[in-house]
Design a protein around this motif. Structure first.
Motif, short mmCIF file in Angstrom:
data_model
loop_
_atom_site.label_atom_id
_atom_site.label_comp_id
_atom_site.label_asym_id
_atom_site.label_seq_id
_atom_site.Cartn_x
_atom_site.Cartn_y
_atom_site.Cartn_z
N ARG A 1 -4.73 6.72 7.57
CA ARG A 1 -5.82 6.58 6.59
C ARG A 1 -6.52 5.26 6.72
N ILE A 2 -5.73 4.18 6.83
CA ILE A 2 -6.31 2.83 6.97
C ILE A 2 -7.17 2.77 8.23
N HIS A 3 -6.61 3.31 9.31
CA HIS A 3 -7.30 3.26 10.60
C HIS A 3 -8.65 3.95 10.55
N VAL B 1 0.83 -4.84 6.24
CA VAL B 1 1.11 -3.73 5.33
C VAL B 1 2.58 -3.76 4.92
N LEU C 1 -8.18 -3.29 -0.53
CA LEU C 1 -8.67 -2.95 0.81
C LEU C 1 -10.20 -3.03 0.88
N ASN D 1 -4.61 0.75 -4.02
CA ASN D 1 -4.97 0.53 -2.61
C ASN D 1 -6.38 -0.05 -2.42
N THR D 2 -7.41 0.68 -2.84
CA THR D 2 -8.76 0.24 -2.45
C THR D 2 -9.25 -0.95 -3.27
N ILE E 1 -2.60 -3.70 12.89
CA ILE E 1 -1.71 -3.61 11.72
C ILE E 1 -0.37 -4.27 12.07
N LEU F 1 0.83 -1.19 0.00
CA LEU F 1 0.00 0.00 0.00
C LEU F 1 0.87 1.25 0.00
N TYR G 1 -10.98 2.20 7.51
CA TYR G 1 -11.35 0.79 7.57
C TYR G 1 -11.53 0.27 9.00
#
Ligand SMILES: N=[N+]=NCCCCNC(=O)[C@@H]1[C@H]2[C@H](O)[C@@H](O)[C@H](O)[C@@H](CO)[C@@H]12
Length: 446
Positions: free
Chosen positions: A338-340, A292, A252, A248-249, A348, A224, A343
Protein backbone atom coordinates in the motif's frame (compact mmCIF):
# COMPACT_ATOMS: atom_id res chain seq x y z
CA UNK A 1 15.91 -21.30 6.46
CA UNK A 2 18.44 -21.37 3.64
CA UNK A 3 15.77 -20.68 1.02
CA UNK A 4 14.78 -17.55 2.93
CA UNK A 5 18.24 -15.97 2.87
CA UNK A 6 18.25 -16.14 -0.94
CA UNK A 7 15.14 -13.96 -1.07
CA UNK A 8 16.84 -10.90 0.41
CA UNK A 9 19.31 -8.70 -1.49
CA UNK A 10 23.02 -8.86 -0.71
CA UNK A 11 23.25 -5.54 1.16
CA UNK A 12 20.07 -5.97 3.18
CA UNK A 13 20.61 -4.48 6.66
CA UNK A 14 19.57 -6.99 9.36
CA UNK A 15 19.66 -5.47 12.83
CA UNK A 16 18.24 -5.00 16.28
CA UNK A 17 16.67 -1.93 17.89
CA UNK A 18 16.45 -0.29 21.30
CA UNK A 19 15.65 3.15 22.73
CA UNK A 20 17.43 5.31 25.31
CA UNK A 21 14.84 5.58 28.10
CA UNK A 22 13.93 1.91 27.77
CA UNK A 23 17.44 0.46 28.33
CA UNK A 24 19.96 3.03 29.60
CA UNK A 25 19.11 3.73 33.25
CA UNK A 26 21.68 6.11 34.85
CA UNK A 27 19.01 8.82 34.76
CA UNK A 28 20.89 11.12 37.17
CA UNK A 29 24.43 10.51 35.94
CA UNK A 30 27.00 12.54 34.05
CA UNK A 31 24.91 15.66 33.83
CA UNK A 32 21.75 14.16 32.30
CA UNK A 33 18.70 16.35 32.76
CA UNK A 34 15.22 15.05 33.58
CA UNK A 35 12.99 13.84 30.76
CA UNK A 36 9.20 13.79 30.68
CA UNK A 37 9.43 10.03 31.17
CA UNK A 38 11.37 10.46 34.42
CA UNK A 39 8.57 12.67 35.70
CA UNK A 40 5.79 10.46 34.31
CA UNK A 41 7.23 7.15 35.58
CA UNK A 42 7.69 8.67 39.04
CA UNK A 43 4.06 9.83 39.10
CA UNK A 44 2.10 7.30 41.18
CA UNK A 45 -0.35 5.19 39.19
CA UNK A 46 1.07 5.89 35.73
CA UNK A 47 3.26 2.81 35.28
CA UNK A 48 2.31 -0.80 36.07
CA UNK A 49 3.82 -1.96 39.38
CA UNK A 50 5.31 1.55 39.85
CA UNK A 51 8.20 0.63 37.52
CA UNK A 52 10.54 3.38 36.28
CA UNK A 53 13.44 3.67 33.83
CA UNK A 54 15.82 4.69 36.62
CA UNK A 55 17.93 1.53 36.11
CA UNK A 56 16.23 -0.35 33.25
CA UNK A 57 18.89 -2.62 31.63
CA UNK A 58 21.72 -0.50 33.11
CA UNK A 59 22.95 -0.19 29.53
CA UNK A 60 24.67 3.11 30.31
CA UNK A 61 27.19 1.12 32.39
CA UNK A 62 27.06 -2.13 30.36
CA UNK A 63 27.28 -0.68 26.86
CA UNK A 64 30.53 -2.46 25.91
CA UNK A 65 29.21 -5.83 27.12
CA UNK A 66 25.99 -5.32 25.15
CA UNK A 67 27.77 -4.29 21.95
CA UNK A 68 30.07 -7.29 22.32
CA UNK A 69 27.05 -9.58 22.67
CA UNK A 70 25.59 -8.14 19.44
CA UNK A 71 28.88 -8.88 17.72
CA UNK A 72 28.99 -12.44 19.09
CA UNK A 73 25.51 -12.98 17.62
CA UNK A 74 26.70 -11.75 14.21
CA UNK A 75 24.47 -8.66 14.27
CA UNK A 76 25.78 -5.99 11.91
CA UNK A 77 23.23 -3.15 12.31
CA UNK A 78 22.06 -1.48 15.52
CA UNK A 79 19.31 1.09 15.90
CA UNK A 80 19.47 3.11 19.10
CA UNK A 81 18.13 6.45 20.23
CA UNK A 82 19.86 9.41 21.81
CA UNK A 83 18.53 10.87 25.06
CA UNK A 84 18.01 14.58 24.31
CA UNK A 85 18.31 15.51 28.02
CA UNK A 86 21.76 13.86 28.14
CA UNK A 87 22.87 16.30 25.44
CA UNK A 88 20.94 19.40 26.54
CA UNK A 89 19.82 18.95 30.20
CA UNK A 90 17.55 21.98 29.83
CA UNK A 91 16.59 21.10 26.25
CA UNK A 92 18.68 23.91 24.74
CA UNK A 93 21.54 26.23 25.62
CA UNK A 94 24.31 24.63 27.67
CA UNK A 95 25.55 21.37 26.12
CA UNK A 96 26.52 18.43 28.35
CA UNK A 97 29.81 17.05 27.01
CA UNK A 98 29.66 13.91 29.16
CA UNK A 99 26.33 13.04 27.58
CA UNK A 100 27.77 13.47 24.10
CA UNK A 101 30.80 11.40 25.14
CA UNK A 102 28.60 8.37 25.93
CA UNK A 103 27.17 8.27 22.39
CA UNK A 104 30.59 9.03 20.96
CA UNK A 105 31.99 5.95 22.76
CA UNK A 106 28.97 3.83 21.80
CA UNK A 107 29.44 4.77 18.14
CA UNK A 108 33.16 3.96 18.25
CA UNK A 109 32.48 0.64 19.99
CA UNK A 110 29.92 -0.30 17.33
CA UNK A 111 32.26 0.57 14.47
CA UNK A 112 35.08 -1.39 16.10
CA UNK A 113 32.75 -4.42 16.05
CA UNK A 114 31.73 -3.71 12.42
CA UNK A 115 28.19 -2.82 13.48
CA UNK A 116 26.52 -0.02 11.51
CA UNK A 117 24.63 2.51 13.68
CA UNK A 118 21.14 3.77 12.81
CA UNK A 119 20.45 6.65 15.20
CA UNK A 120 17.01 7.86 16.28
CA UNK A 121 17.09 11.45 17.48
CA UNK A 122 13.78 11.32 19.37
CA UNK A 123 12.26 8.24 20.98
CA UNK A 124 9.87 10.09 23.32
CA UNK A 125 12.20 11.35 26.07
CA UNK A 126 11.67 15.12 25.79
CA UNK A 127 13.66 17.23 28.29
CA UNK A 128 11.30 18.08 31.13
CA UNK A 129 12.48 21.71 31.03
CA UNK A 130 10.93 22.02 27.56
CA UNK A 131 7.69 20.40 28.72
CA UNK A 132 7.51 23.16 31.30
CA UNK A 133 7.57 25.63 28.39
CA UNK A 134 4.66 23.79 26.71
CA UNK A 135 6.49 20.85 25.16
CA UNK A 136 5.26 19.88 21.67
CA UNK A 137 2.28 22.22 22.07
CA UNK A 138 4.81 25.06 21.84
CA UNK A 139 6.11 25.70 18.30
CA UNK A 140 9.49 26.73 19.78
CA UNK A 141 10.14 23.08 20.67
CA UNK A 142 10.48 22.29 16.96
CA UNK A 143 13.35 24.75 16.71
CA UNK A 144 15.00 23.51 19.92
CA UNK A 145 14.80 20.02 18.35
CA UNK A 146 16.52 21.33 15.23
CA UNK A 147 19.34 22.78 17.32
CA UNK A 148 19.68 19.50 19.27
CA UNK A 149 19.79 17.54 15.99
CA UNK A 150 22.48 19.84 14.55
CA UNK A 151 24.59 19.35 17.69
CA UNK A 152 24.36 15.55 17.35
CA UNK A 153 24.96 15.61 13.59
CA UNK A 154 28.07 17.69 14.26
CA UNK A 155 29.36 15.29 16.95
CA UNK A 156 28.59 11.93 15.32
CA UNK A 157 27.99 12.71 11.66
CA UNK A 158 31.52 11.74 10.63
CA UNK A 159 30.78 8.14 11.71
CA UNK A 160 26.97 7.87 11.73
CA UNK A 161 25.48 7.97 8.24
CA UNK A 162 21.92 6.76 8.91
CA UNK A 163 19.49 8.90 10.87
CA UNK A 164 15.86 8.83 12.00
CA UNK A 165 14.38 12.14 13.15
CA UNK A 166 11.38 10.82 15.11
CA UNK A 167 10.12 7.50 16.35
CA UNK A 168 6.34 7.19 16.03
CA UNK A 169 5.13 10.78 16.36
CA UNK A 170 1.61 9.29 16.42
CA UNK A 171 2.29 7.75 19.83
CA UNK A 172 3.70 10.99 21.24
CA UNK A 173 0.62 12.79 19.92
CA UNK A 174 -2.15 10.30 20.80
CA UNK A 175 -0.85 8.34 23.80
CA UNK A 176 0.87 11.42 25.26
CA UNK A 177 -1.68 14.16 24.55
CA UNK A 178 -5.11 12.51 23.95
CA UNK A 179 -5.16 9.24 25.90
CA UNK A 180 -2.82 10.38 28.68
CA UNK A 181 -1.27 6.91 28.98
CA UNK A 182 2.20 8.09 27.94
CA UNK A 183 4.27 11.11 29.02
CA UNK A 184 3.44 13.99 29.36
CA UNK A 185 0.09 12.35 30.35
CA UNK A 186 -2.25 14.95 28.84
CA UNK A 187 -5.87 14.31 27.83
CA UNK A 188 -6.38 17.27 25.53
CA UNK A 189 -7.70 16.15 22.08
CA UNK A 190 -7.96 19.80 21.03
CA UNK A 191 -4.14 20.16 21.01
CA UNK A 192 -3.48 16.92 19.08
CA UNK A 193 -3.34 18.45 15.58
CA UNK A 194 -0.97 21.16 16.82
CA UNK A 195 1.30 18.65 18.61
CA UNK A 196 1.49 16.44 15.51
CA UNK A 197 2.23 19.47 13.35
CA UNK A 198 5.06 20.67 15.59
CA UNK A 199 6.57 17.15 15.66
CA UNK A 200 6.45 17.06 11.86
CA UNK A 201 7.80 20.61 11.61
CA UNK A 202 10.75 19.60 13.83
CA UNK A 203 11.31 16.62 11.52
CA UNK A 204 11.43 18.93 8.51
CA UNK A 205 13.79 21.37 10.20
CA UNK A 206 16.18 18.55 11.16
CA UNK A 207 16.15 17.06 7.64
CA UNK A 208 16.77 20.50 6.12
CA UNK A 209 19.73 21.01 8.49
CA UNK A 210 21.12 17.56 7.72
CA UNK A 211 21.05 18.29 3.99
CA UNK A 212 23.44 21.19 4.69
CA UNK A 213 25.72 19.16 6.96
CA UNK A 214 25.68 15.48 6.13
CA UNK A 215 26.06 13.13 3.22
CA UNK A 216 24.25 10.16 4.73
CA UNK A 217 20.65 9.01 4.78
CA UNK A 218 17.82 10.40 6.88
CA UNK A 219 14.21 9.39 7.37
CA UNK A 220 11.37 9.21 9.87
CA UNK A 221 9.86 6.17 11.61
CA UNK A 222 6.07 5.78 11.69
CA UNK A 223 4.02 3.08 13.41
CA UNK A 224 1.67 1.93 10.68
CA UNK A 225 -1.02 -0.70 10.35
CA UNK A 226 -2.97 -2.12 7.41
CA UNK A 227 -6.63 -1.44 8.27
CA UNK A 228 -9.20 -4.11 7.36
CA UNK A 229 -13.01 -3.63 7.72
CA UNK A 230 -14.65 -6.21 10.01
CA UNK A 231 -17.43 -6.58 7.41
CA UNK A 232 -18.50 -5.15 4.05
CA UNK A 233 -21.20 -3.11 5.80
CA UNK A 234 -21.11 0.58 4.80
CA UNK A 235 -20.46 1.68 8.37
CA UNK A 236 -17.46 -0.64 8.72
CA UNK A 237 -16.03 0.63 5.45
CA UNK A 238 -16.39 4.16 6.80
CA UNK A 239 -14.71 3.06 10.02
CA UNK A 240 -11.82 1.67 7.97
CA UNK A 241 -11.35 5.00 6.16
CA UNK A 242 -11.44 7.15 9.31
CA UNK A 243 -9.24 4.74 11.28
CA UNK A 244 -6.72 4.71 8.41
CA UNK A 245 -6.61 8.51 8.47
CA UNK A 246 -6.18 8.58 12.24
CA UNK A 247 -3.45 5.91 12.38
CA UNK A 248 -1.68 6.16 9.02
CA UNK A 249 -2.31 9.03 6.61
CA UNK A 250 -2.27 11.70 9.37
CA UNK A 251 1.52 11.35 9.18
CA UNK A 252 2.13 9.71 5.80
CA UNK A 253 0.32 12.43 3.83
CA UNK A 254 2.17 15.51 5.18
CA UNK A 255 5.56 13.76 4.93
CA UNK A 256 5.06 12.54 1.36
CA UNK A 257 2.42 14.89 -0.15
CA UNK A 258 2.60 18.04 1.98
CA UNK A 259 -1.11 17.82 2.89
CA UNK A 260 -3.21 16.56 5.80
CA UNK A 261 -5.95 13.98 5.02
CA UNK A 262 -9.40 15.58 4.89
CA UNK A 263 -10.94 12.59 6.69
CA UNK A 264 -8.99 13.61 9.78
CA UNK A 265 -10.98 16.83 10.03
CA UNK A 266 -14.08 14.69 10.67
CA UNK A 267 -12.56 13.20 13.80
CA UNK A 268 -10.11 15.90 14.93
CA UNK A 269 -11.37 19.23 13.64
CA UNK A 270 -8.95 22.13 14.01
CA UNK A 271 -8.49 25.76 13.12
CA UNK A 272 -5.23 25.77 11.22
CA UNK A 273 -3.90 28.88 12.93
CA UNK A 274 -0.74 26.96 13.88
CA UNK A 275 0.24 26.11 10.29
CA UNK A 276 2.61 28.80 9.06
CA UNK A 277 3.47 29.62 5.45
CA UNK A 278 6.08 27.13 4.25
CA UNK A 279 5.59 24.61 7.06
CA UNK A 280 4.19 21.87 4.82
CA UNK A 281 6.87 22.36 2.19
CA UNK A 282 9.45 21.89 4.93
CA UNK A 283 7.68 18.77 6.24
CA UNK A 284 7.35 17.30 2.74
CA UNK A 285 10.98 17.52 1.70
CA UNK A 286 12.47 14.35 0.19
CA UNK A 287 13.67 11.56 2.49
CA UNK A 288 16.15 8.77 1.88
CA UNK A 289 13.89 6.14 3.48
CA UNK A 290 10.70 5.63 5.46
CA UNK A 291 11.10 3.72 8.73
CA UNK A 292 8.12 1.45 9.38
CA UNK A 293 7.37 -0.03 12.78
CA UNK A 294 5.04 -2.96 12.17
CA UNK A 295 3.54 -5.16 14.88
CA UNK A 296 0.00 -6.03 13.86
CA UNK A 297 -2.84 -5.18 11.50
CA UNK A 298 -6.02 -3.42 12.65
CA UNK A 299 -9.38 -4.99 11.89
CA UNK A 300 -12.11 -2.44 12.64
CA UNK A 301 -15.84 -2.07 13.08
CA UNK A 302 -17.86 1.15 13.26
CA UNK A 303 -17.97 2.68 16.73
CA UNK A 304 -18.83 6.40 16.91
CA UNK A 305 -17.82 6.44 20.57
CA UNK A 306 -14.14 5.98 19.62
CA UNK A 307 -12.06 8.93 18.45
CA UNK A 308 -11.35 7.20 15.11
CA UNK A 309 -15.04 6.09 14.99
CA UNK A 310 -13.69 2.54 14.94
CA UNK A 311 -13.09 -0.25 17.42
CA UNK A 312 -10.53 -2.98 16.96
CA UNK A 313 -11.93 -6.46 16.34
CA UNK A 314 -9.91 -9.49 17.36
CA UNK A 315 -11.25 -12.68 15.76
CA UNK A 316 -11.92 -15.45 18.29
CA UNK A 317 -9.48 -17.88 16.74
CA UNK A 318 -6.66 -15.57 15.75
CA UNK A 319 -3.36 -15.84 17.65
CA UNK A 320 -2.31 -12.84 19.73
CA UNK A 321 0.87 -11.84 21.54
CA UNK A 322 0.96 -11.03 25.25
CA UNK A 323 0.25 -7.41 24.25
CA UNK A 324 -3.09 -8.63 22.85
CA UNK A 325 -1.93 -7.76 19.32
CA UNK A 326 -2.95 -10.14 16.51
CA UNK A 327 -0.18 -12.17 14.87
CA UNK A 328 -0.61 -11.62 11.12
CA UNK A 329 2.52 -11.39 9.01
CA UNK A 330 0.54 -10.90 5.79
CA UNK A 331 -0.47 -7.55 7.21
CA UNK A 332 3.13 -6.45 6.80
CA UNK A 333 3.08 -7.33 3.09
CA UNK A 334 -0.26 -5.59 2.61
CA UNK A 335 1.01 -2.49 4.40
CA UNK A 336 4.25 -2.21 2.42
CA UNK A 337 2.50 -2.71 -0.92
CA UNK A 338 0.00 0.00 0.00
CA UNK A 339 2.77 2.43 0.94
CA UNK A 340 4.65 1.63 -2.25
CA UNK A 341 1.67 2.27 -4.52
CA UNK A 342 0.18 5.18 -2.61
CA UNK A 343 3.36 7.10 -1.85
CA UNK A 344 5.84 6.07 -4.53
CA UNK A 345 9.03 4.00 -4.50
CA UNK A 346 10.47 5.35 -1.26
CA UNK A 347 13.01 2.90 0.21
CA UNK A 348 11.61 1.21 3.33
CA UNK A 349 13.39 0.09 6.48
CA UNK A 350 11.45 -1.99 9.00
CA UNK A 351 12.78 -0.15 12.02
CA UNK A 352 10.82 -2.29 14.48
CA UNK A 353 9.11 -5.68 14.37
CA UNK A 354 8.84 -8.17 17.21
CA UNK A 355 6.62 -9.74 19.82
CA UNK A 356 6.14 -9.90 23.55
CA UNK A 357 5.46 -13.29 25.07
CA UNK A 358 5.73 -14.65 28.60
CA UNK A 359 9.33 -15.92 28.87
CA UNK A 360 10.37 -18.64 31.32
CA UNK A 361 13.99 -19.36 32.25
CA UNK A 362 14.54 -23.14 32.23
CA UNK A 363 18.05 -24.39 33.07
CA UNK A 364 19.48 -21.07 31.98
CA UNK A 365 17.66 -21.09 28.64
CA UNK A 366 14.53 -19.44 27.24
CA UNK A 367 12.67 -21.55 24.70
CA UNK A 368 10.63 -18.74 23.15
CA UNK A 369 9.30 -20.71 20.17
CA UNK A 370 6.33 -18.34 19.69
CA UNK A 371 8.59 -15.31 19.31
CA UNK A 372 10.92 -17.21 16.98
CA UNK A 373 7.92 -18.25 14.84
CA UNK A 374 6.56 -14.67 14.86
CA UNK A 375 9.88 -13.34 13.56
CA UNK A 376 10.35 -16.01 10.89
CA UNK A 377 6.82 -15.46 9.57
CA UNK A 378 7.51 -11.74 9.26
CA UNK A 379 10.81 -12.32 7.45
CA UNK A 380 8.86 -14.44 4.95
CA UNK A 381 6.26 -11.67 4.58
CA UNK A 382 9.06 -9.16 4.04
CA UNK A 383 10.57 -11.37 1.30
CA UNK A 384 7.12 -11.49 -0.34
CA UNK A 385 7.03 -7.66 -0.31
CA UNK A 386 10.45 -7.45 -1.95
CA UNK A 387 9.43 -10.02 -4.57
CA UNK A 388 6.40 -7.83 -5.33
CA UNK A 389 8.61 -4.82 -5.99
CA UNK A 390 8.81 -3.01 -2.66
CA UNK A 391 12.34 -1.61 -2.06
CA UNK A 392 12.94 -2.83 1.50
CA UNK A 393 16.50 -2.07 2.60
CA UNK A 394 16.57 -3.30 6.19
CA UNK A 395 14.89 -4.93 9.17
CA UNK A 396 15.46 -4.34 12.89
CA UNK A 397 14.08 -6.70 15.53
CA UNK A 398 12.33 -5.02 18.42
CA UNK A 399 14.10 -5.54 20.64
CA UNK A 400 17.68 -6.57 21.31
CA UNK A 401 17.06 -6.62 25.08
CA UNK A 402 13.98 -7.00 27.24
CA UNK A 403 13.39 -3.44 28.43
CA UNK A 404 11.07 -0.85 30.01
CA UNK A 405 7.81 -1.20 28.06
CA UNK A 406 6.46 2.27 28.82
CA UNK A 407 3.19 2.22 30.80
CA UNK A 408 3.49 -1.55 31.17
CA UNK A 409 6.88 -1.29 32.84
CA UNK A 410 8.92 -4.49 32.87
CA UNK A 411 5.86 -6.75 32.60
CA UNK A 412 6.29 -7.25 28.85
CA UNK A 413 9.41 -8.78 27.32
CA UNK A 414 10.17 -8.07 23.61
CA UNK A 415 13.86 -8.97 23.67
CA UNK A 416 15.67 -11.69 21.79
CA UNK A 417 17.98 -11.42 24.80
CA UNK A 418 16.47 -11.97 28.24
CA UNK A 419 17.35 -9.50 31.02
CA UNK A 420 17.24 -10.61 34.65
CA UNK A 421 16.49 -7.20 36.20
CA UNK A 422 17.68 -8.34 39.64
CA UNK A 423 21.14 -9.35 38.47
CA UNK A 424 21.27 -7.60 35.07
CA UNK A 425 22.37 -10.93 33.61
CA UNK A 426 21.77 -11.22 29.87
CA UNK A 427 20.60 -14.64 28.51
CA UNK A 428 20.26 -15.10 24.74
CA UNK A 429 16.83 -16.59 24.08
CA UNK A 430 16.26 -19.34 21.49
CA UNK A 431 14.90 -16.60 19.19
CA UNK A 432 18.21 -14.74 19.51
CA UNK A 433 20.17 -17.90 18.72
CA UNK A 434 17.91 -18.55 15.72
CA UNK A 435 18.43 -14.96 14.49
CA UNK A 436 22.18 -15.47 14.85
CA UNK A 437 22.06 -18.70 12.80
CA UNK A 438 19.92 -16.97 10.16
CA UNK A 439 22.37 -14.07 9.91
CA UNK A 440 25.30 -16.45 9.61
CA UNK A 441 23.55 -18.28 6.76
CA UNK A 442 22.70 -14.96 5.10
CA UNK A 443 26.24 -13.65 5.16
CA UNK A 444 27.67 -17.02 4.10
CA UNK A 445 25.26 -17.17 1.16
CA UNK A 446 25.97 -13.61 0.04
N1 LIG B 1 -2.47 -3.25 17.55
N2 LIG B 1 -1.57 -2.63 17.81
N3 LIG B 1 -0.83 -1.88 18.19
C1 LIG B 1 0.54 -1.59 18.05
C2 LIG B 1 0.83 -0.40 18.97
C3 LIG B 1 1.54 0.66 18.19
C4 LIG B 1 2.12 1.68 19.08
N4 LIG B 1 3.26 1.18 19.86
C5 LIG B 1 4.39 0.81 19.29
O1 LIG B 1 4.50 0.69 18.10
C6 LIG B 1 5.58 0.60 20.18
C7 LIG B 1 6.87 0.84 19.55
C8 LIG B 1 7.87 1.73 20.26
O2 LIG B 1 8.74 2.37 19.33
C9 LIG B 1 8.75 0.92 21.25
O3 LIG B 1 9.43 1.84 22.09
C10 LIG B 1 7.86 -0.04 22.04
O4 LIG B 1 8.63 -0.67 23.07
C11 LIG B 1 7.32 -1.06 21.05
C12 LIG B 1 6.52 -2.17 21.76
O5 LIG B 1 5.33 -1.63 22.29
C13 LIG B 1 6.49 -0.43 19.97
Amino acid sequence: MTSLVKRFPRHFAWGVATASYQIEGAVNEDGRGASIWDVFSHTPGKILHGDTGDIACDHYHRMREDVNLMSQLGISNYRFSISWPRIFPMGYGQKNSRGLDFYDQLTDQLLQENIEPLVTLYHWDLPQALQEKGGWINRDTAFYFRDYAVTVFDKLGDRVHNWITHNEPWVTTVAGHIQGRHAPGLKQPNVARKVAHHLLLSHGLAVESYRDMGKGRIGITLNLHPVYPASSREEDLTAQQLHDAFHNTWFLDPVFTGTYPEELDEILPFDNDFIAEGDLNLIQQPLDFLGVNYYAPHRVRWNPDEISHASLVILPEEPITSMGWPVDAKGLTDLLIRIHYDYGPIPIIITENGAAYEDVVEDGQIHDALRQHYLEMHWDALANSIEQGVPVHGYYVWSFLDNFEWALGYSKRFGIVYVDYLTQQRIVKDSGLAYSRFLREFYEYH
